[in-house]
Write a protein that holds these residues in place. Structure first.
Motif, PDB file in Angstrom:
ATOM      1  N   ALA A 343       0.811  -1.225   0.000  1.00  0.00           N
ATOM      2  CA  ALA A 343       0.000   0.000   0.000  1.00  0.00           C
ATOM      3  C   ALA A 343       0.841   1.271   0.000  1.00  0.00           C
ATOM      4  CB  ALA A 343      -0.925  -0.005   1.212  1.00  0.00           C
ATOM      5  N   GLN A 344       2.119   1.181  -0.342  1.00  0.00           N
ATOM      6  CA  GLN A 344       2.954   2.384  -0.402  1.00  0.00           C
ATOM      7  C   GLN A 344       2.373   3.346  -1.428  1.00  0.00           C
ATOM      8  OE1 GLN A 344       5.715   3.213   1.418  1.00  0.00           O
ATOM      9  NE2 GLN A 344       5.810   5.179   0.385  1.00  0.00           N
ATOM     10  N   PRO A 345       1.908   4.546  -1.033  1.00  0.00           N
ATOM     11  CA  PRO A 345       1.270   5.447  -1.997  1.00  0.00           C
ATOM     12  C   PRO A 345       2.247   5.940  -3.050  1.00  0.00           C
ATOM     13  CG  PRO A 345       1.593   6.553   0.114  1.00  0.00           C
ATOM     14  CD  PRO A 345       1.950   5.112   0.327  1.00  0.00           C
ATOM     15  N   ALA A 346       1.738   6.121  -4.255  1.00  0.00           N
ATOM     16  CA  ALA A 346       2.550   6.630  -5.361  1.00  0.00           C
ATOM     17  C   ALA A 346       1.636   7.285  -6.385  1.00  0.00           C
ATOM     18  CB  ALA A 346       3.340   5.495  -6.018  1.00  0.00           C
ATOM     19  N   PRO A 347       2.083   8.357  -7.036  1.00  0.00           N
ATOM     20  CA  PRO A 347       1.264   8.972  -8.084  1.00  0.00           C
ATOM     21  C   PRO A 347       1.338   8.159  -9.367  1.00  0.00           C
ATOM     22  CG  PRO A 347       3.353  10.127  -7.878  1.00  0.00           C
ATOM     23  CD  PRO A 347       3.339   9.094  -6.788  1.00  0.00           C
ATOM     24  N   LEU A 348       0.271   8.201 -10.150  1.00  0.00           N
ATOM     25  CA  LEU A 348       0.227   7.507 -11.428  1.00  0.00           C
ATOM     26  C   LEU A 348      -0.260   8.493 -12.484  1.00  0.00           C
ATOM     27  CD1 LEU A 348       0.263   5.038 -13.291  1.00  0.00           C
ATOM     28  CD2 LEU A 348      -2.025   4.471 -12.467  1.00  0.00           C
ATOM     29  N   LYS A 349       0.619   8.891 -13.379  1.00  0.00           N
ATOM     30  CA  LYS A 349       0.268   9.823 -14.444  1.00  0.00           C
ATOM     31  C   LYS A 349      -0.113   9.042 -15.682  1.00  0.00           C
ATOM     32  CE  LYS A 349       1.846  13.991 -16.848  1.00  0.00           C
ATOM     33  NZ  LYS A 349       2.949  14.976 -16.985  1.00  0.00           N
ATOM     34  N   LEU A 350      -1.331   9.262 -16.169  1.00  0.00           N
ATOM     35  CA  LEU A 350      -1.816   8.525 -17.325  1.00  0.00           C
ATOM     36  C   LEU A 350      -1.132   9.021 -18.599  1.00  0.00           C
ATOM     37  CD1 LEU A 350      -5.670   8.358 -16.652  1.00  0.00           C
ATOM     38  CD2 LEU A 350      -3.919   6.641 -16.133  1.00  0.00           C
ATOM     39  N   SER A 351      -0.556   8.103 -19.350  1.00  0.00           N
ATOM     40  CA  SER A 351       0.082   8.465 -20.611  1.00  0.00           C
ATOM     41  C   SER A 351      -0.901   8.409 -21.769  1.00  0.00           C
ATOM     42  CB  SER A 351       1.256   7.525 -20.898  1.00  0.00           C
ATOM     43  OG  SER A 351       0.806   6.181 -20.985  1.00  0.00           O
ATOM     44  N   ARG A 352      -2.090   7.854 -21.526  1.00  0.00           N
ATOM     45  CA  ARG A 352      -3.134   7.766 -22.538  1.00  0.00           C
ATOM     46  C   ARG A 352      -4.478   7.789 -21.825  1.00  0.00           C
ATOM     47  NH1 ARG A 352      -2.305   1.957 -25.184  1.00  0.00           N
ATOM     48  NH2 ARG A 352      -4.531   2.105 -25.643  1.00  0.00           N
ATOM     49  N   PRO A 353      -5.536   8.229 -22.484  1.00  0.00           N
ATOM     50  CA  PRO A 353      -6.846   8.225 -21.822  1.00  0.00           C
ATOM     51  C   PRO A 353      -7.224   6.814 -21.384  1.00  0.00           C
ATOM     52  CG  PRO A 353      -6.921   9.449 -23.892  1.00  0.00           C
ATOM     53  CD  PRO A 353      -5.609   8.729 -23.868  1.00  0.00           C
ATOM     54  N   ALA A 354      -7.900   6.726 -20.252  1.00  0.00           N
ATOM     55  CA  ALA A 354      -8.306   5.415 -19.739  1.00  0.00           C
ATOM     56  C   ALA A 354      -9.426   5.609 -18.738  1.00  0.00           C
ATOM     57  CB  ALA A 354      -7.126   4.697 -19.091  1.00  0.00           C
ATOM     58  N   SER A 355     -10.151   4.547 -18.494  1.00  0.00           N
ATOM     59  CA  SER A 355     -11.124   4.513 -17.405  1.00  0.00           C
ATOM     60  C   SER A 355     -10.578   3.587 -16.331  1.00  0.00           C
ATOM     61  CB  SER A 355     -12.472   3.996 -17.903  1.00  0.00           C
ATOM     62  OG  SER A 355     -12.368   2.630 -18.291  1.00  0.00           O
ATOM     63  N   ILE A 356     -11.171   3.642 -15.146  1.00  0.00           N
ATOM     64  CA  ILE A 356     -10.744   2.732 -14.091  1.00  0.00           C
ATOM     65  C   ILE A 356     -11.044   1.293 -14.493  1.00  0.00           C
ATOM     66  CG2 ILE A 356     -11.247   2.003 -11.715  1.00  0.00           C
ATOM     67  CD1 ILE A 356     -11.350   4.926 -10.942  1.00  0.00           C
ATOM     68  N   TYR A 357     -12.140   1.076 -15.231  1.00  0.00           N
ATOM     69  CA  TYR A 357     -12.411  -0.263 -15.748  1.00  0.00           C
ATOM     70  C   TYR A 357     -11.257  -0.747 -16.628  1.00  0.00           C
ATOM     71  CZ  TYR A 357     -17.323  -0.730 -14.318  1.00  0.00           C
ATOM     72  OH  TYR A 357     -18.478  -0.891 -13.598  1.00  0.00           O
ATOM     73  N   GLU A 358     -10.808   0.111 -17.559  1.00  0.00           N
ATOM     74  CA  GLU A 358      -9.731  -0.297 -18.457  1.00  0.00           C
ATOM     75  C   GLU A 358      -8.439  -0.555 -17.681  1.00  0.00           C
ATOM     76  OE1 GLU A 358      -7.105   1.751 -21.963  1.00  0.00           O
ATOM     77  OE2 GLU A 358      -9.291   1.778 -22.223  1.00  0.00           O
ATOM     78  N   LEU A 359      -8.134   0.316 -16.727  1.00  0.00           N
ATOM     79  CA  LEU A 359      -6.925   0.113 -15.926  1.00  0.00           C
ATOM     80  C   LEU A 359      -7.001  -1.199 -15.156  1.00  0.00           C
ATOM     81  CD1 LEU A 359      -6.403   3.719 -14.520  1.00  0.00           C
ATOM     82  CD2 LEU A 359      -5.036   2.574 -16.266  1.00  0.00           C
ATOM     83  N   THR A 360      -8.174  -1.516 -14.632  1.00  0.00           N
ATOM     84  CA  THR A 360      -8.331  -2.746 -13.856  1.00  0.00           C
ATOM     85  C   THR A 360      -8.023  -3.964 -14.713  1.00  0.00           C
ATOM     86  OG1 THR A 360     -10.021  -1.716 -12.477  1.00  0.00           O
ATOM     87  CG2 THR A 360      -9.948  -4.123 -12.505  1.00  0.00           C
ATOM     88  N   VAL A 361      -8.532  -3.981 -15.943  1.00  0.00           N
ATOM     89  CA  VAL A 361      -8.271  -5.108 -16.844  1.00  0.00           C
ATOM     90  C   VAL A 361      -6.792  -5.168 -17.200  1.00  0.00           C
ATOM     91  CG1 VAL A 361      -8.775  -6.080 -19.111  1.00  0.00           C
ATOM     92  CG2 VAL A 361     -10.615  -5.044 -17.766  1.00  0.00           C
ATOM     93  N   CYS A 362      -6.216  -4.013 -17.508  1.00  0.00           N
ATOM     94  CA  CYS A 362      -4.828  -3.966 -17.971  1.00  0.00           C
ATOM     95  C   CYS A 362      -3.838  -4.327 -16.864  1.00  0.00           C
ATOM     96  CB  CYS A 362      -4.534  -2.575 -18.510  1.00  0.00           C
ATOM     97  SG  CYS A 362      -2.893  -2.404 -19.213  1.00  0.00           S
TER      98      CYS A 362
END
Length: 520
Positions: A343-362
């Motif tokens: 659970a170490q927090p970290a920022p995640l900068k999206l390099s392409r448009p995405a939804s949380i659904y898409e991120l979950t699958v990927c």
């Protein structure tokens, strides 16, 4: 320098600090000394932040991480050295910084152990470090009092609590484990708010587990929402509610924890620090709890004259919260092995448009049986799971999620596959046969550039038949935005058709909506 050697330096710094006598604290401190000491404290905080960011880089395989962490550690050592010579400098604050970093490092090294070594095993988890620093054990004992078990002294352990523990460890064990996993991902947001207000962490976990299982978008039948389940009116008293953008801050973990801790302290002050009665007020209404307390002459919650005045839901709620908190504090006693959560927090900068659904699958589910959708939703409550988030947006995540994203989701086969899956249209699978032939219906004289209709033979199109609006019954967890996306509606048109006001567009479970102007 490798991280294990950096940890050795952290131990050495702790021992050094424990052995330093702070005579300057007993002397009068000038304004100039105070200013100089404050500068050192700020330098230490900045170095700690740099070190944590460097650890994220290391976890993501970035070669700059090691150099950055070494430089940050050197800055911390310089600040410690200067603080030791500066009158009025708070060495205890710097000690706390080293303790946090040391604990975070040990937690990472013990993530694969079958059993959690607990606080008493802090040094045994890394015997090489203890060997490097002979006085490390004494230093660890000087790290301050352990207030984790203060909750034990605030409640009564009785058969009702034991029955609650039995329920959590049998039929409700899956919910307990899910609550723990969800809490660990949000701990850095929620626990500091309770700590600042002098409330035990176990209490926070107990309420979270019972109220929402750690799902920030949870909504009850009565309309309570968020991880700590605030009713709209109560939430407004403590600064929660629509923030002007349409987002209800009851769903924000940090804001909800701050409001919850403030609310509990208010109850404790009113109810003579009676924790059980304060929890009863949290669930059954503060007015009722105060009336019962005054009429009973301060008799405790477990007295029949008090207990019987609360509804069955509250009589169940109080022992279940305490039972979850008790297991949180004493897992080994009950044979509980909580999941190891990265659970170490970290920022995640999206390099392409995405939804949380898409991120979950990927992202897949490496390191987490259930995948990462719940973590992403909890840490980014403003986004619906199906909402497309623009490239360049910075999401709150963890080091593991960030690493998996850079590995699989920026480009490549899995990223394309995930996008194809979340944009798949069921209607595209339906094969519709065309007309079998044509039927002559008489002479029709077309006018150039103007369509005619068979029904009118006039050079203007017939008015289309008015589309009838369908109905929809609001389900648990629905929002107007989610309903609009699901059925292809224009949000403002849908809100206007149902008399819903901006910016909240609040809907309730069971409400019947007219799907006016919807395409699906």
């Amino acid at each position: 320098m490798p991280l294990h050697l950096q940890k050795s330096r952290l131990f050495a710094a702790i021992v050094l600090l424990c052995c330093i006598a702070p005579p300057a604290l007993a002397q009068r401190v000038s304004a100039r000394d105070k200013a100089a000491a404050e500068v050192l404290v700020q330098q230490m905080a900045a170095a700690e932040s740099r070190y944590r960011q460097a650890v994220v880089l290391v976890a993501n395989g970035d070669p700059k991480g090691t150099a950055e962490s070494n430089a940050a550690l050197e800055d911390m050592e310089d600040a410690v050295d200067a603080c030791a010579r500066q009158r009025g400098c708070p060495l205890s604050d710097l000690l706390a910084t080293f303790k946090r970093l040391l604990k975070a490092g040990v937690d990472a090294r013990t993530a694969d152990l079958e059993e959690d070594p607990g606080d008493e095993g802090l040094l045994e988890a890394d015997p090489a470090l203890a060997a490097d620093v002979p006085e490390a054990m004494r230093a660890a004992r000087l790290l301050g009092d352990d207030s984790r078990h203060g909750f034990d002294r605030m409640v009564r352990f009785n058969p009702a609590i034991q029955a609650g523990i039995r329920r959590w460890l049998t039929d409700m064990r899956p919910q307990l484990m899910t609550s723990y996993e969800n809490y660990q991902a949000m701990r850095h947001l929620m626990w500091p708010e309770f700590e600042r207000r002098g409330l035990p962490e176990a209490l926070l976990f107990g309420i979270l587990a019972k109220e929402s299982n750690g799902r920030v978008h949870s909504v009850s039948r009565a309309g309570a929402g968020g991880p700590m389940q605030f009713m709209p009116a109560t939430g407004r008293r403590f600064g929660l509610g629509p923030d002007g953008t349409g987002f209800d801050t009851r769903y924000d973990p940090r804001s909800a924890a701050e409001a919850s801790a403030t609310y509990l302290n208010e109850r404790l002050r009113e109810l003579n620090d009676d924790m059980e009665l304060s929890l009863a007020g949290y669930n059954g209404g503060e007015g009722r709890a105060l009336r019962v307390h005054r009429s009973s002459g301060g008799t405790g919650f477990w007295n029949a004259s008090v207990y019987d005045q609360f509804p069955a839901e509250t009589r169940d709620y109080v022992p279940m919260v305490i039972a979850a908190a008790w297991i949180f504090l004493h897992p080994r006693q009950y044979g509980v092995s909580f999941p190891k959560v990265d659970a170490q927090p970290a920022p995640l900068k999206l390099s392409r448009p995405a939804s949380i659904y898409e991120l979950t699958v990927c992202l897949g589910n490496t390191g987490n049986r259930d995948g990462y959708m719940r973590t992403l939703r909890n840490l980014n409550p403003r986004y619906e799971a199906e909402t497309w988030i623009p490239a360049g947006t910075v999401l709150a995540a963890t080091t593991r999620i960030a690493g998996l994203y850079h590995r699989h989701c920026e480009s490549g086969a899995r990223a394309e596959l995930a996008h194809a899956l979340v944009t798949a249209d069921v209607n595209a699978a339906i094969v519709r046969d065309g007309p079998a032939g044509s039927v002559a219906v008489g002479e029709v004289t077309p006018l150039p550039g103007v369509a005619t209709t068979i029904a009118t033979e006039q050079p203007r199109p017939a008015a289309p038949k008015a589309q009838q609006a369908r109905g929809y019954r609001v389900a648990a967890g629905d929002t107007l935005g989610r309903i609009a996306q699901r059925h292809g509606c224009e949000l403002k048109t849908l809100a206007r058709a149902n008399g819903l006001k901006a910016p909240g567009y609040a809907v309730r479970q069971g409400q019947q909506l007219r799907l006016e102007g919807c395409r699906r």
